[in-house]
Write an enzyme that holds these catalytic residues in place. Structure first.
Site, short mmCIF file in Angstrom:
data_model
loop_
_atom_site.label_atom_id
_atom_site.label_comp_id
_atom_site.label_asym_id
_atom_site.label_seq_id
_atom_site.Cartn_x
_atom_site.Cartn_y
_atom_site.Cartn_z
CB CYS A 1 1.01 -2.09 4.97
SG CYS A 1 0.98 -2.92 6.55
NE ARG B 1 14.69 -29.32 12.66
CZ ARG B 1 14.28 -28.51 13.79
NH1 ARG B 1 13.71 -29.08 14.69
NH2 ARG B 1 14.96 -27.48 13.93
CG HIS B 2 10.18 -27.25 11.33
ND1 HIS B 2 10.06 -27.18 13.01
CD2 HIS B 2 11.69 -27.09 11.41
CE1 HIS B 2 11.26 -26.83 13.47
NE2 HIS B 2 12.29 -26.75 12.43
CG HIS C 1 11.81 -23.23 12.53
ND1 HIS C 1 11.73 -23.34 14.08
CD2 HIS C 1 13.10 -23.51 12.08
CE1 HIS C 1 13.19 -23.52 14.23
NE2 HIS C 1 13.81 -23.76 13.18
CG ASP D 1 -0.36 0.19 2.64
OD1 ASP D 1 0.77 0.40 2.59
OD2 ASP D 1 -1.09 0.40 3.48
CG HIS D 2 -0.89 4.93 1.64
ND1 HIS D 2 -1.75 3.99 1.38
CD2 HIS D 2 -0.65 5.38 2.48
CE1 HIS D 2 -2.38 4.04 2.89
NE2 HIS D 2 -1.60 4.89 3.40
CB THR E 1 3.11 -1.90 11.07
OG1 THR E 1 1.83 -2.46 10.75
CG2 THR E 1 2.85 -0.55 11.66
#
Length: 146
Positions: A65, A131-132, A98, A8-9, A67
């Site tokens: 974005c 393994r995960h 993982h 986004d902006h 954050t």
């Protein structure tokens, strides 16, 4: 690598810097927008990148974005996306090793260019640890993809 990217902006300026870096490194990058600082809604871009990654056309996606939180939530609504909000090399490494994340989310207002480039490099150079896989299978079951 083929990489889908979108923001986004709030993530636009950092997206452009990451995109330039990836192109200089000879990666095939498709930009799903946005293309300016004009206000737009992050769910639209999280969805576009998520769908592009899930359809198998891209090796992984990068969403941004302000954050990274909102767009990671939006991308994770696309069935088959495993988007991880990453903020340093360790979280980038763990997201791939993982969780076999297929989309990483970054904050345009919370992540420096130098850190972002390092994160992307770490993610691209990390391999999933099989393994995960049983945990990922449980996530697929939650999604209804048995």
């Amino acid at each position: 690598m083929k990489i889908a990217i979108g923001s986004d902006h709030g993530g636009y300026e950092l997206k452009e810097k990451i995109k330039s870096f990836l192109i200089l490194e000879n990666h095939d990058v498709t930009d799903f927008g946005t293309n300016s600082l004009a206000s737009v809604d992050y769910p639209d871009y999280g969805k576009k990148v998520g769908e592009a990654v899930v359809n198998g056309t891209y090796d992984f996606g990068i969403v941004l974005c302000g954050t990274g939180i909102g767009i990671s939530i939006a991308a994770n609504k696309v069935k088959g996306v495993r988007a991880a909000l990453v903020y340093d090399d360790n979280t980038a490494y763990l997201a791939k090793a993982h969780n076999n994340a297929n989309v990483i989310a970054l904050g345009g207002r919370t992540t420096s260019e130098e850190t972002a480039i390092s994160i992307v490099n770490t993610f691209m150079n990390t391999t999933f640890e099989p393994r995960h896989q049983p945990r990922l299978d449980k996530i697929k079951n939650i999604e209804g993809k048995e």
